[in-house]
Scaffold this active site. Structure first.
Site, PDB file in Angstrom:
ATOM      1  N   ASP A 155       1.195  10.005   3.850  1.00 30.72           N
ATOM      2  CA  ASP A 155       2.344  10.796   5.536  1.00 30.72           C
ATOM      3  C   ASP A 155       1.222  11.424   6.361  1.00 30.72           C
ATOM      4  O   ASP A 155       0.395  13.318   5.532  1.00 30.72           O
ATOM      5  CB  ASP A 155       2.927  12.047   4.986  1.00 30.72           C
ATOM      6  CG  ASP A 155       4.086  12.137   5.877  1.00 30.72           C
ATOM      7  OD1 ASP A 155       3.969  11.300   6.341  1.00 30.72           O
ATOM      8  OD2 ASP A 155       5.189  12.839   5.356  1.00 30.72           O
ATOM      9  N   CYS A 170      23.122  40.270  19.493  1.00 33.61           N
ATOM     10  CA  CYS A 170      22.298  39.596  19.012  1.00 33.61           C
ATOM     11  C   CYS A 170      20.571  40.497  18.136  1.00 33.61           C
ATOM     12  O   CYS A 170      20.710  41.785  18.483  1.00 33.61           O
ATOM     13  CB  CYS A 170      21.622  39.121  20.431  1.00 33.61           C
ATOM     14  SG  CYS A 170      19.831  38.542  19.808  1.00 33.61           S
ATOM     15  N   GLU A 208       1.231  -0.839   0.029  1.00 28.95           N
ATOM     16  CA  GLU A 208      -0.196   0.026   0.026  1.00 28.95           C
ATOM     17  C   GLU A 208       0.991   1.336   0.003  1.00 28.95           C
ATOM     18  O   GLU A 208       2.116   1.322   0.711  1.00 28.95           O
ATOM     19  CB  GLU A 208      -0.992  -0.353   1.267  1.00 28.95           C
ATOM     20  CG  GLU A 208      -1.762  -1.010   1.332  1.00 28.95           C
ATOM     21  CD  GLU A 208      -2.039  -1.265   2.922  1.00 28.95           C
ATOM     22  OE1 GLU A 208      -2.687  -0.547   3.591  1.00 28.95           O
ATOM     23  OE2 GLU A 208      -2.217  -2.669   2.769  1.00 28.95           O
ATOM     24  N   TYR A 222      -8.546   7.820   4.712  1.00 23.23           N
ATOM     25  CA  TYR A 222      -7.938   6.590   3.905  1.00 23.23           C
ATOM     26  C   TYR A 222      -7.742   5.194   5.330  1.00 23.23           C
ATOM     27  O   TYR A 222      -6.908   5.362   6.235  1.00 23.23           O
ATOM     28  CB  TYR A 222      -7.158   6.682   3.762  1.00 23.23           C
ATOM     29  CG  TYR A 222      -6.927   7.358   2.412  1.00 23.23           C
ATOM     30  CD1 TYR A 222      -7.573   6.415   0.973  1.00 23.23           C
ATOM     31  CD2 TYR A 222      -7.418   9.036   2.237  1.00 23.23           C
ATOM     32  CE1 TYR A 222      -7.386   7.456   0.002  1.00 23.23           C
ATOM     33  CE2 TYR A 222      -7.658   9.397   0.860  1.00 23.23           C
ATOM     34  CZ  TYR A 222      -7.595   8.840  -0.364  1.00 23.23           C
ATOM     35  OH  TYR A 222      -8.147   9.895  -1.465  1.00 23.23           O
ATOM     36  N   CYS A 273      16.701  38.266  26.729  1.00 20.92           N
ATOM     37  CA  CYS A 273      16.883  38.426  25.109  1.00 20.92           C
ATOM     38  C   CYS A 273      15.429  37.821  25.026  1.00 20.92           C
ATOM     39  O   CYS A 273      15.139  36.951  25.036  1.00 20.92           O
ATOM     40  CB  CYS A 273      18.561  37.889  24.575  1.00 20.92           C
ATOM     41  SG  CYS A 273      17.140  38.162  22.959  1.00 20.92           S
ATOM     42  N   CYS A 280      17.956  41.546  20.240  1.00 20.25           N
ATOM     43  CA  CYS A 280      18.340  42.174  21.372  1.00 20.25           C
ATOM     44  C   CYS A 280      19.417  43.276  21.389  1.00 20.25           C
ATOM     45  O   CYS A 280      19.722  43.781  22.497  1.00 20.25           O
ATOM     46  CB  CYS A 280      18.253  41.183  22.897  1.00 20.25           C
ATOM     47  SG  CYS A 280      19.515  40.681  22.919  1.00 20.25           S
ATOM     48  N   LYS A 301       2.378   4.395   1.759  1.00 28.17           N
ATOM     49  CA  LYS A 301       2.241   5.534   3.129  1.00 28.17           C
ATOM     50  C   LYS A 301       1.683   6.293   3.068  1.00 28.17           C
ATOM     51  O   LYS A 301       2.664   6.993   3.166  1.00 28.17           O
ATOM     52  CB  LYS A 301       3.521   5.063   3.292  1.00 28.17           C
ATOM     53  CG  LYS A 301       3.992   4.890   4.313  1.00 28.17           C
ATOM     54  CD  LYS A 301       4.750   4.773   5.491  1.00 28.17           C
ATOM     55  CE  LYS A 301       5.609   4.882   7.105  1.00 28.17           C
ATOM     56  NZ  LYS A 301       5.326   6.113   7.015  1.00 28.17           N
ATOM     57  N   LYS A 360      10.482   2.983   2.395  1.00 27.53           N
ATOM     58  CA  LYS A 360      10.405   5.082   3.244  1.00 27.53           C
ATOM     59  C   LYS A 360      11.607   5.730   1.464  1.00 27.53           C
ATOM     60  O   LYS A 360      12.431   4.833   0.890  1.00 27.53           O
ATOM     61  CB  LYS A 360      11.641   5.271   3.772  1.00 27.53           C
ATOM     62  CG  LYS A 360      10.799   5.490   5.415  1.00 27.53           C
ATOM     63  CD  LYS A 360       9.822   6.204   5.561  1.00 27.53           C
ATOM     64  CE  LYS A 360      10.686   6.580   6.779  1.00 27.53           C
ATOM     65  NZ  LYS A 360       9.594   7.616   7.267  1.00 27.53           N
ATOM     66  N   CYS A 390      23.835  34.709  21.967  1.00 29.81           N
ATOM     67  CA  CYS A 390      23.577  35.975  22.852  1.00 29.81           C
ATOM     68  C   CYS A 390      23.537  35.643  24.768  1.00 29.81           C
ATOM     69  O   CYS A 390      22.594  34.710  24.792  1.00 29.81           O
ATOM     70  CB  CYS A 390      21.844  35.909  22.357  1.00 29.81           C
ATOM     71  SG  CYS A 390      21.219  37.425  23.595  1.00 29.81           S
TER      72      CYS A 390
END
Ligand code: IVH
Length: 623
Positions: A78, A364, A74, A182, A387, A367, A76, A272, A382
């Site tokens: 997702d 950063c 079948e 399904y 921050c 900040c 697969k 997969k 940072c």
């Protein structure tokens, strides 16, 4: 529909649960009730390439001692798996997979799924269907277009959007996602209804369920490989995302002979597909600041479709990674997306004509505080613990479901709380007031009350969750659990030396140093002091046995069980590492109920605690 609504309005006694009017609307849900599955909803082992598939088939052949066998194959899809229960042909209850043993009752939201039949012509008095809730690419693109129009963030992929829809507290949200279902299993009493899986699929289709038509019988591994190659090439042509194929030994008798590991059946495998790759141009590189203050460079890409999903940014991890890739702004790169993992840059394909190197900012970006790169570390941090970027991320991390589980605390709310100066430390969450919350945008009285209640309820979370919530570098949920087992109070943990910390399982020098540094910081001591004042759980009773099937779970037994005495049941639970207590509270994970169960059962149901029969308890205990 209008006519039906009018008729039902005039004759409410005629409204049946399968009426089409029951698919939408309804009041927002308070939360989800936990329900035990009739049999565990397991996951699948993966074959990541053809070699692993051949290996899987070899094992099957060996275990079946050369009996003939065949596979059903079948797609697969997702999405996320869901069990739907039917009684006398009528849809009765839908349960998410959850942890495989216990899921959440999402019946109301499932009713909004138009492809889930509310009534079937089945002869069986009770049966269960298991299958996948998905969102088509079309519904997904539509949803994201709407998000953009309302200036809201896009969803990363159809699966996340489907999961959010199925678990939305407001049915209207679930309905708007246009989810699809399904079916791929038909069960009676927790076991397959037919000896042939293929026959189950055919029956499901006949009963009116959507069953993926791209299914096939395969005799031997060569035919599986043919299907694998065919669909890897053809997946983009489908109206929904698939991340592979699922091969199942067709005969249920053979399935039983092959059996299961703790996690997955030995008679099935997920084949997969490799990650999807596409090429695009890096238009710019920016920097994101995370919860620990880590600065992560991010590539802003010319939007590109990767397997049906538009990708416009990819992580670059750190400066060294950028150097390794030799990447500059303007270059054409190969990017990769696998599952719901953030897309990443694989390599530079062509240098841009007007390329320019990326420079890490000197401060950063949020900040404007100092940033430093510790020796031996790849990332800049940072250093400003207040921050706003760090704070927002800390709030989200603290509130996340597996951590302190504060439902309703999302991006939008965290942003507002920080930007309005209402929260400048996690501890401030516990002193928020109703007025403060209702003064925020898009926050009505009802939602504000709910968020406050969820914040208050979170105080009851056990110490390991609180430790995980503090955001100590390298201390995630698992380490937090290990720490609480070895140091069963916050005080014990706070005063432990690096040496003492390292005596705990899996805690090495890096982790112990980070924990010490965290608690030595004055700001953090102040945070802990305020959390203590707020009444959070600072002590913990470690689980009795490591690794038992019921480790960390708390049970209450009530009523007369069919075969076990209460003492026997209690002993079994404790032998498996669980805890048996006498009274039902929020801390109870399961109520085992026999005949004549009374007030404890009522209370458990009110609290949404999973209720088990003796048989289900024995199943949890491993049969
Ligand atoms: S069978 C014990 N069949 O993939 C067998 N799963 O990686 C469990 N999935 O959790 C699943 N399509 O969410 C099966 N045709 C299919 C599937 C399928 C998608 C998902 C499902 C499952 C996950 C396992």
């Amino acid at each position: 529909m209008r006519e039906l609504q009018a008729l039902e309005g005039a004759h409410p006694e005629l409204v049946t649960p399968d009426s089409p009017t029951q698919r939408v609307g309804g009041k927002p849900r308070e939360g989800f009730v936990k329900v035990a599955h009739s049999s565990p909803m397991l996951s699948l082992d993966n074959a990541l390439n053809e070699g692993e598939l051949i290996e899987f088939d070899r094992r099957v052949r060996e275990l079946l001692k050369d009996q003939p066998y065949r596979y059903t194959i079948e797609l697969k899809m997702d999405g996320l798996s869901m069990a739907a229960h039917y009684r006398d042909g009528l849809f009765e209850q839908a349960i998410t997979r959850g942890d495989g043993q216990v899921g959440e009752d999402v019946t109301q939201n499932a009713r909004t799924i138009r492809s889930l039949p509310l009534r079937t012509a089945a002869q069986m008095p009770r049966y269960e269907v298991r299958g996948e809730v998905i969102m088509t690419r079309r519904a997904f693109e539509h949803l994201n277009a709407e998000q953009e129009a309302r200036d809201l963030p896009r969803f990363a992929n159809p699966r996340n959007a489907a999961a959010g829809g199925l678990r939305a507290l407001d049915m209207a949200i679930a309905a708007a996602r246009k989810l699809d279902y399904y079916a791929y299993f038909l069960f009676v009493d927790g076991a397959p209804a037919f000896d042939s899986h293929w026959e189950s699929l055919d029956t499901l289709a006949r009963l009116g369920f959507k069953v993926n038509s791209h299914r096939a019988i395969c005799n031997g591994v060569e035919e599986l490989l043919d299907q694998y190659r065919k669909w890897e090439a053809g997946r983009d042509g489908l109206p929904y995302e698939i991340d592979g194929l699922v091969a199942k030994v067709d005969s249920v008798a053979q399935q039983q002979a092959l059996g299961w590991t703790a996690k997955a059946p030995r008679w099935a495998i997920a084949l997969k597909f490799p990650a999807r790759q596409e090429q695009t141009v890096v238009e710019n590189v920016g920097v994101q600041v995370g919860r620990t203050g880590a600065l992560t460079p991010v590539a802003f890409l010319k939007p590109v479709l990767v397997g049906g999903v538009t990708v416009s940014r990819a992580t670059l991890h750190n400066e060294d990674e950028i150097a390794r890739l030799g990447l500059q702004i303007g270059d054409t790169v190969l990017i990769e997306r696998s599952g719901d993992v953030i897309p990443k840059v694989v390599r530079v394909v062509a240098e841009g004509a007007e390329r320019r190197p990326f420079q890490m900012p000197a401060e950063c970006p949020v900040c404007k505080g100092h940033i430093i790169r510790h020796p031996g570390e790849a990332k800049y941090h940072c250093v400003n613990t207040s921050c706003p970027a760090r704070l927002k991320e800390s709030i989200l991390h603290f509130s996340a479901r597996p951590v302190m589980n504060i439902d309703g605390m999302g991006d939008v709310l965290a942003d507002q709380l920080v930007d309005r100066g209402l929260v400048s430390s996690i501890a401030d969450l516990y002193s928020l007031t109703l007025e403060q919350l209702t003064s925020l945008e898009r926050m009505g009285q009802k939602s504000a009350e709910k968020v406050l209640a969820n914040i208050a309820n979170s105080k009851a979370n056990p110490l390991p969750r609180l430790i995980a919530g503090l955001g100590i570098a390298f201390v995630g949920e698992r380490t937090a659990q290990i720490l609480a087992d070895s140091f069963p109070s916050m005080d014990a943990l706070m005063s432990a030396s690096e040496d003492a910390l390292q005596r705990a399982d899996e805690v090495g020098p890096k982790v112990s140093k980070s924990i010490r540094a965290f608690f030595d910081e004055e700001r953090n001591q102040e945070l802990i002091r305020r959390l203590r004042e707020a009444g959070l759980q600072f002590t913990y009773e470690p689980k009795r046995k490591d690794g038992g099937a019921l480790a960390g779970k708390t049970f209450v037994i009530t009523g007369t069980l069919p075969t076990l005495s209460r003492e026997e049941a209690k002993a079994k639970i404790e032998d498996a590492g669980g805890k048996a207590t006498d009274s039902v509270s929020k801390k109870t994970d399961y109520l085992v109920a026999g005949e004549k169960a009374g007030s404890k059962l009522d209370k458990a149901q009110k609290l949404g605690i999973a209720v088990l029969s003796e048989a289900q308890l024995l199943e949890l205990l491993g049969g």
